[in-house]
Motif scaffolding. Structure first.
Motif, PDB file in Angstrom:
ATOM      1  N   ASP A   1      -8.421 -42.787   3.417  1.00  0.00           N
ATOM      2  CA  ASP A   1      -9.664 -42.356   2.786  1.00  0.00           C
ATOM      3  C   ASP A   1      -9.519 -42.290   1.277  1.00  0.00           C
ATOM      4  O   ASP A   1     -10.457 -42.542   0.532  1.00  0.00           O
ATOM      5  CB  ASP A   1     -10.060 -40.960   3.277  1.00  0.00           C
ATOM      6  CG  ASP A   1     -10.385 -40.962   4.741  1.00  0.00           C
ATOM      7  OD1 ASP A   1     -10.411 -42.055   5.313  1.00  0.00           O
ATOM      8  OD2 ASP A   1     -10.601 -39.874   5.291  1.00  0.00           O
TER       9      ASP A   1
ATOM     10  N   PHE B   1     -18.465 -43.210   4.778  1.00  0.00           N
ATOM     11  CA  PHE B   1     -19.051 -43.811   5.978  1.00  0.00           C
ATOM     12  C   PHE B   1     -18.095 -43.676   7.167  1.00  0.00           C
ATOM     13  O   PHE B   1     -18.478 -43.271   8.256  1.00  0.00           O
ATOM     14  CB  PHE B   1     -19.356 -45.280   5.692  1.00  0.00           C
ATOM     15  CG  PHE B   1     -19.811 -46.060   6.883  1.00  0.00           C
ATOM     16  CD1 PHE B   1     -21.014 -45.744   7.497  1.00  0.00           C
ATOM     17  CD2 PHE B   1     -19.049 -47.084   7.402  1.00  0.00           C
ATOM     18  CE1 PHE B   1     -21.442 -46.453   8.603  1.00  0.00           C
ATOM     19  CE2 PHE B   1     -19.462 -47.792   8.501  1.00  0.00           C
ATOM     20  CZ  PHE B   1     -20.667 -47.475   9.096  1.00  0.00           C
ATOM     21  N   ILE B   2     -16.815 -43.962   6.902  1.00  0.00           N
ATOM     22  CA  ILE B   2     -15.844 -43.927   7.995  1.00  0.00           C
ATOM     23  C   ILE B   2     -15.643 -42.502   8.485  1.00  0.00           C
ATOM     24  O   ILE B   2     -15.498 -42.255   9.680  1.00  0.00           O
ATOM     25  CB  ILE B   2     -14.528 -44.576   7.543  1.00  0.00           C
ATOM     26  CG1 ILE B   2     -14.748 -46.080   7.439  1.00  0.00           C
ATOM     27  CG2 ILE B   2     -13.406 -44.268   8.507  1.00  0.00           C
ATOM     28  CD1 ILE B   2     -13.592 -46.829   6.913  1.00  0.00           C
ATOM     29  N   ARG B   3     -15.678 -41.557   7.558  1.00  0.00           N
ATOM     30  CA  ARG B   3     -15.521 -40.168   8.002  1.00  0.00           C
ATOM     31  C   ARG B   3     -16.663 -39.755   8.917  1.00  0.00           C
ATOM     32  O   ARG B   3     -16.462 -39.092   9.926  1.00  0.00           O
ATOM     33  CB  ARG B   3     -15.488 -39.242   6.803  1.00  0.00           C
ATOM     34  CG  ARG B   3     -14.130 -39.215   6.201  1.00  0.00           C
ATOM     35  CD  ARG B   3     -13.962 -38.031   5.320  1.00  0.00           C
ATOM     36  NE  ARG B   3     -12.693 -38.139   4.656  1.00  0.00           N
ATOM     37  CZ  ARG B   3     -12.334 -37.408   3.637  1.00  0.00           C
ATOM     38  NH1 ARG B   3     -13.175 -36.502   3.175  1.00  0.00           N
ATOM     39  NH2 ARG B   3     -11.166 -37.551   3.096  1.00  0.00           N
ATOM     40  N   MET B   4     -17.870 -40.155   8.554  1.00  0.00           N
ATOM     41  CA  MET B   4     -19.000 -39.805   9.417  1.00  0.00           C
ATOM     42  C   MET B   4     -18.843 -40.470  10.781  1.00  0.00           C
ATOM     43  O   MET B   4     -19.142 -39.873  11.805  1.00  0.00           O
ATOM     44  CB  MET B   4     -20.303 -40.211   8.768  1.00  0.00           C
ATOM     45  CG  MET B   4     -20.545 -39.357   7.543  1.00  0.00           C
ATOM     46  SD  MET B   4     -22.148 -39.607   6.859  1.00  0.00           S
ATOM     47  CE  MET B   4     -22.128 -38.414   5.545  1.00  0.00           C
ATOM     48  N   LEU B   5     -18.354 -41.719  10.756  1.00  0.00           N
ATOM     49  CA  LEU B   5     -18.114 -42.399  12.032  1.00  0.00           C
ATOM     50  C   LEU B   5     -17.124 -41.617  12.876  1.00  0.00           C
ATOM     51  O   LEU B   5     -17.263 -41.499  14.084  1.00  0.00           O
ATOM     52  CB  LEU B   5     -17.548 -43.790  11.777  1.00  0.00           C
ATOM     53  CG  LEU B   5     -18.537 -44.884  11.488  1.00  0.00           C
ATOM     54  CD1 LEU B   5     -17.810 -46.210  11.440  1.00  0.00           C
ATOM     55  CD2 LEU B   5     -19.591 -44.934  12.572  1.00  0.00           C
ATOM     56  N   ARG B   6     -16.110 -41.056  12.212  1.00  0.00           N
ATOM     57  CA  ARG B   6     -15.105 -40.297  12.968  1.00  0.00           C
ATOM     58  C   ARG B   6     -15.734 -39.083  13.611  1.00  0.00           C
ATOM     59  O   ARG B   6     -15.443 -38.761  14.766  1.00  0.00           O
ATOM     60  CB  ARG B   6     -14.001 -39.823  12.030  1.00  0.00           C
ATOM     61  CG  ARG B   6     -13.065 -40.920  11.681  1.00  0.00           C
ATOM     62  CD  ARG B   6     -11.849 -40.350  10.978  1.00  0.00           C
ATOM     63  NE  ARG B   6     -11.274 -41.398  10.186  1.00  0.00           N
ATOM     64  CZ  ARG B   6     -10.990 -41.295   8.905  1.00  0.00           C
ATOM     65  NH1 ARG B   6     -11.204 -40.150   8.273  1.00  0.00           N
ATOM     66  NH2 ARG B   6     -10.490 -42.309   8.266  1.00  0.00           N
ATOM     67  N   TYR B   7     -16.602 -38.394  12.855  1.00  0.00           N
ATOM     68  CA  TYR B   7     -17.247 -37.222  13.455  1.00  0.00           C
ATOM     69  C   TYR B   7     -18.129 -37.660  14.628  1.00  0.00           C
ATOM     70  O   TYR B   7     -18.189 -36.978  15.652  1.00  0.00           O
ATOM     71  CB  TYR B   7     -18.058 -36.454  12.408  1.00  0.00           C
ATOM     72  CG  TYR B   7     -17.202 -35.493  11.612  1.00  0.00           C
ATOM     73  CD1 TYR B   7     -16.955 -34.209  12.078  1.00  0.00           C
ATOM     74  CD2 TYR B   7     -16.617 -35.873  10.425  1.00  0.00           C
ATOM     75  CE1 TYR B   7     -16.156 -33.333  11.377  1.00  0.00           C
ATOM     76  CE2 TYR B   7     -15.804 -35.007   9.707  1.00  0.00           C
ATOM     77  CZ  TYR B   7     -15.584 -33.734  10.186  1.00  0.00           C
ATOM     78  OH  TYR B   7     -14.781 -32.878   9.498  1.00  0.00           O
ATOM     79  N   LEU B   8     -18.769 -38.807  14.475  1.00  0.00           N
ATOM     80  CA  LEU B   8     -19.546 -39.350  15.595  1.00  0.00           C
ATOM     81  C   LEU B   8     -18.617 -39.631  16.774  1.00  0.00           C
ATOM     82  O   LEU B   8     -18.947 -39.353  17.928  1.00  0.00           O
ATOM     83  CB  LEU B   8     -20.258 -40.634  15.154  1.00  0.00           C
ATOM     84  CG  LEU B   8     -21.126 -41.296  16.200  1.00  0.00           C
ATOM     85  CD1 LEU B   8     -22.361 -40.447  16.425  1.00  0.00           C
ATOM     86  CD2 LEU B   8     -21.527 -42.688  15.790  1.00  0.00           C
ATOM     87  N   GLY B   9     -17.427 -40.150  16.450  1.00  0.00           N
ATOM     88  CA  GLY B   9     -16.432 -40.407  17.488  1.00  0.00           C
ATOM     89  C   GLY B   9     -16.064 -39.127  18.222  1.00  0.00           C
ATOM     90  O   GLY B   9     -15.937 -39.120  19.446  1.00  0.00           O
TER      91      GLY B   9
ATOM     92  N   SER C   1     -13.915 -44.058  21.331  1.00  0.00           N
ATOM     93  CA  SER C   1     -14.190 -43.108  20.252  1.00  0.00           C
ATOM     94  C   SER C   1     -13.076 -42.089  20.113  1.00  0.00           C
ATOM     95  O   SER C   1     -12.859 -41.581  19.028  1.00  0.00           O
ATOM     96  CB  SER C   1     -15.522 -42.385  20.416  1.00  0.00           C
ATOM     97  OG  SER C   1     -16.139 -42.693  21.568  1.00  0.00           O
TER      98      SER C   1
ATOM     99  N   ALA D   1     -10.788 -43.069  17.591  1.00  0.00           N
ATOM    100  CA  ALA D   1     -11.268 -43.057  16.205  1.00  0.00           C
ATOM    101  C   ALA D   1     -10.875 -41.759  15.506  1.00  0.00           C
ATOM    102  O   ALA D   1     -11.021 -41.646  14.300  1.00  0.00           O
ATOM    103  CB  ALA D   1     -12.784 -43.236  16.178  1.00  0.00           C
TER     104      ALA D   1
END
Lengths: 527, 385
Positions: A299, A309-317, A419, A422
């Protein structure tokens, strides 16, 4: 020994007592004592030699085979003592009284050397891969640092691979690990405070911190907790982690472990404390928050937009890996009217031939997945990948075609599995793996209501957790004190915005960056 | 001790409040459309509705035939399954159907309710049905309520070629943005809103074809009773008057010997009360924008000439005005029912006057003066893309 004796017989607790035996003047006597202590230890090597032209002075070297650097002992200890002392012999008269001084100061060409005054300490040094030199007629034992065992060389950490960033990882040897950190922090205030933990194993444990940045309360607490560990052996840093964590009942890891020296250095610069345990490539960091578990080293090495963006994806994961199967069950089995009509029809049509209720379907698939995952870890590399394909694709496809599970369930399980990978922190991800099953059960019994109850319980637990005095969910839970830490959570602020350390660090050392750049690098002269 | 009590309380609340109605999604019948007809005992037994041997005491219960349609669970081929039964209400038929189906019927995805006009002619029956539909915990407020003068079961039995699931087909038709306002909005919340307010409403009419259905016109409900059909052209005008219309295709049939089609977008409809001594006079200001859909007109009309366009505008205004006046006349004289929502306007903006007339609005409405002021501007004379 019979079963009766085994169950009800008297127990005698043998407690190891620390005695201290002073070093004897006589070499033979010392050797006798040491031989007795190390009886049946076939890996210990004894070498008795004589020194000087007239072979008047006796000495003995003791070391453990396999642990020491034999070249060092041969070339710079034994050779010097035996050969050079004969080539350029000082007169017997002069050396008679000062033999020990001459050997120490003039003869042994090694860097690490110290003297110990009791035999137990000397034996401990031998077991810690030093070589001891016992001289006749001398009340001290010379301990020569000769650590040099074969170990794994520094390689890329497999669990935390990055695309951009350093590719070296910690190894099993504590000294190499401290060196990896020292290379990144050339500051006199970086401290490595050593501990020996384990009554029998006497494992080297080392806490690292930067003196003026570290949070003093945390440091004190770490020292206190390390001192309370009373166990016979520490095999891995996992032992230390579980013995000093705040709440052992929780599913969530409260201490972060990493194989990456760059991560540890960055954390030290943030005022945290690292705990390095010998024989383990995983270094612990305290205090740890949920947020820091969701960060990856990369990061900070890539630009802020993609990092955010990737951090938000991780939280989505996280959400998907925790909720996907539970929500699937709750919605299909309890609240089908929540689905759009077309989706609801297609799910119903897909499930029409499946003989099991969706709960059982979910549990079967999830268990199959967990078994696959566990098998994948055990299997050697190339076969592991094959098993992934065979298990995931072939069995999944066959199960769908045989009508045992619905295709949507396969999608749900696959999405869940993907996920969960992730999540950058492995031990956090496995926590969610367990909780997922709890949520599946809750939703199977109570529907969405159960999912919500489960969520509340998980959230309550998360909110009540602390890691060495720092709330686990900070900075999300304490805006007053820690609002400035929000810059590095879901959103990673542009680098220039990260000029202040997080609030765990010492109050007087917060500022870490001054923005003295020109307003615009590309500004043209005179415009 | 305290801990135990807390755990007990927590457990009881937990177990008493949970959703204990688990049923797998494939084990439910997701009713998509319901048709309601009046029951007329047939000469021969009708097997499909199972009224073979009605119990003596229950004959009086046989008021309506309910026809349910639900999609078959089959991904490759969409098709409907239709079940009919006789009874007096949705609830009782649902109960009696538990002995005829192995799946539970769920109304969560109900899209369409079709009423036969004979049912709606009976005030009590109409009220009962509306009340039940409104009160049902699973029936959404977006359900489309329709009326038909054919058997409602025939409508439900149509398998439209485009999408054989008739409920979904009809509801998707209503959710089209560019739908022509030849039938009014069908969602039950707006219809119920009208009915609860004044007892009057328009309910869109549906007619069945061989392979499709068509919505056109509306049934006029006066005081919870069906009194007649408003045809599609009049419905369009009423919708424009009420401001519910969006795009309407209009044409000027004989303008200098050519036929000019205009795509009209209605923007606003504003009512005004004009004070006068003897009678209530309402003026409706209707604003619209038009778009001429042809270009050359065999050289007879030059749409690039602003004066010609102005003239077309004026003619179009007159055409619309004339159509609307005839429709309003129809509503006032033939149906004597205020489906124009003038009562709503008076109550909202002229409450004093409303207080005076509310008692006998039904008698006053047919005689009030309604004037229409159409303001149609032609904005485009041919679009390119």
């Amino acid at each position: 020994m019979g079963l009766w004796e085994d169950l009800f017989g008297k127990q005698k607790q043998n407690i190891i007592k620390n005695k201290e035996t002073a070093v004897n003047k006589s070499l033979d006597k010392n050797l006798e004592i040491i031989r007795e202590m190390l009886v049946d230890c076939s890996d210990v090597v004894y070498r008795e030699i004589t020194i000087g032209c007239d072979d008047k002075f006796k000495a003995a070297l003791i070391y453990v085979d396999g642990l020491v650097d034999k070249h060092l002992i041969n070339d710079f200890v034994v050779e010097n003592l035996m050969i050079y002392s004969r080539i350029t012999p000082p007169s017997t008269k002069t050396i008679k009284k000062e033999l020990s001084t001459i050997i120490k100061d003039k003869n042994l060409a090694v860097m690490e050397m110290k003297e110990v005054e009791n035999i137990e300490a000397a034996v401990f040094d031998v077991l810690s891969a030093d070589t001891i030199l016992i001289l006749d007629n001398y009340e001290k034992i010379i301990s020569i640092g000769s650590k040099g065992w074969a170990g794994r060389s520094i390689s890329q950490p497999e669990t935390e691979a990055v695309i951009r960033g350093p590719k070296e990882g910690f190894v099993e040897t504590l000294r190499f690990n401290t060196a990896l950190i020292r290379r990144r922090i050339r500051d006199t205030r970086l401290k490595f405070k050593p501990y020996k933990i384990g009554r029998r194993s006497k494992t080297d444990v080392c806490i690292a911190y930067i003196e003026d940045i570290v949070n003093k309360d945390v440091l004190k607490e770490v020292k206190r907790r390390l001192e309370t560990i009373d166990i016979d052996a520490i095999i891995d840093s996992g032992y230390v982690e579980q013995l000093i964590e705040d709440n052992w009942k929780s599913f969530f890891p409260q201490i972060k472990s990493t194989e990456r020296p760059d991560v540890i250095s960055a954390e030290l610069y943030e005022g945290k404390v690292a705990i390095i345990v010998d024989n383990s490539p995983f270094v612990l960091v305290v205090p740890t928050t949920f947020n820091s578990m969701m960060q990856s080293a990369e990061d900070y090495y890539e630009r802020w937009g993609i990092a955010t963006f990737i951090r938000m994806l991780r939280y989505l994961g996280v959400l998907l890996s925790l909720y996907a199967p539970a929500l699937y069950i709750a919605i299909t089995a309890f609240h089908p009217e929540m689905l759009p009509i077309k989706l609801s029809m297609s799910i119903a049509a897909n499930r029409a031939g499946v003989p099991f209720p969706s709960v059982l379907e979910a549990i079967i698939m999830e268990l199959a997945l967990e078994i696959l995952r566990e098998a994948g870890v055990r299997l050697p590399g190339p076969i592991g990948a094959t098993i992934g394909i065979v298990g995931g694709l072939v069995v999944g496809q066959a199960a769908v075609e045989a009508g045992i599970v619905g295709p949507i369930m396969v999608i749900v399980v696959a999405v869940t599995a993907i996920s969960s990978f992730a999540i950058p922190s492995y031990n956090l991800a496995i926590g969610f793996r367990l909780l997922r099953f709890l949520l599946i059960l809750a939703s199977a019994v109570l529907g969405l209501y159960g999912v919500m109850l489960g969520t509340l319980i998980i959230l309550t637990n998360l909110c009540s957790l602390k890691s060495f005095g720092v709330p686990y969910l900070s900075p999300f839970t304490s805006y007053v004190k820690q609002s400035s830490d929000l810059k590095d959570t879901f959103v990673k602020a542009p680098f220039i915005g990260l000029g202040v350390r997080n609030t765990v660090s010492d109050k007087n050392q917060r500022k870490r960056m001054n923005d003295i750049r020109d307003e615009d690098f590309n500004e043209e002269e005179g415009s | 001790m305290h801990k135990k009590i807390v755990i007990c309380i927590a457990l009881t609340t937990l177990l008493l409040t949970g959703c204990w109605d688990q049923i797998e999604i494939e084990d439910i019948l997701q009713v998509g459309a319901i048709g309601i007809d009046k029951y007329v005992p047939a000469a021969e037994d009708n097997k499909s509705i199972n009224d073979k041997q009605p119990i003596e005491e229950e004959i009086e219960k046989n008021l309506f035939i309910y026809t349910f349609a639900f999609p078959e669970l089959n991904i490759e081929e969409l098709s409907n399954i239709v079940i009919s039964s006789v009874g007096d209400s949705l609830y009782s038929i649902g109960r009696s159907l538990t002995n005829r189906t192995n799946h539970e019927m769920i109304y969560g995805h109900l899209r369409v309710v079709v009423l036969n006009s004979d049912v709606a002619k009976d005030e009590r029956a109409f009220r009962e049905i509306l009340d039940e539909v409104e009160d049902h915990e699973f029936i959404s407020r977006r359900v489309i309520l329709l009326m038909t003068d054919e058997a409602a079961a025939d409508i439900i039995n149509v398998n439209p070629e485009i999408n054989p699931i008739v409920g979904r087909f009809i509801s998707e038709m209503f959710s089209r943005k560019d739908r022509s306002p030849r039938a009014q909005r069908g969602d039950i919340s707006s219809i119920l809103g009208d009915i609860h307010e004044s007892g009057n409403a328009l309910i869109p009419k549906i007619i069945s074809g061989e392979k499709d259905v068509k919505i056109s016109g509306a049934g006029v409900i006066n005081n919870y009773e069906f009194i007649g059909w408003l045809d599609e052209l009049d419905t369009t005008q009423v919708m424009i008057f009420r401001g519910d219309a969006d795009i309407v295709g209009t044409r000027i049939p004989d303008y200098k010997g050519v036929n000019i089609p205009i795509d009209v977008q209605y923007k606003k409809s504003k009512l005004k009360l004009v004070e006068s001594e003897d009678n209530i006079k309402i003026v409706a200001e209707i604003q619209a924008e038009g778009d001429i859909k042809r270009a050359s007109f065999e050289g007879k009309v030059d749409t690039l000439n602003p004066d010609v366009v102005k003239d077309i505008e004026k003619t179009a205004c007159d055409t619309v005005k004339k159509q609307m006046e005839s429709a309003i006349d129809n509503v006032q004289k033939e149906f004597k029912t205020d489906v124009l929502n003038i009562d709503r306007f008076l109550r909202r903006y002229h409450y004093d006057l409303w207080e005076e007339v509310r008692g006998d609005w039904d008698e006053i409405f047919p005689n009030i003066d309604i004037e229409v002021d159409v303001n149609l501007k032609i904005r485009r004379v041919g679009l390119a893309r």
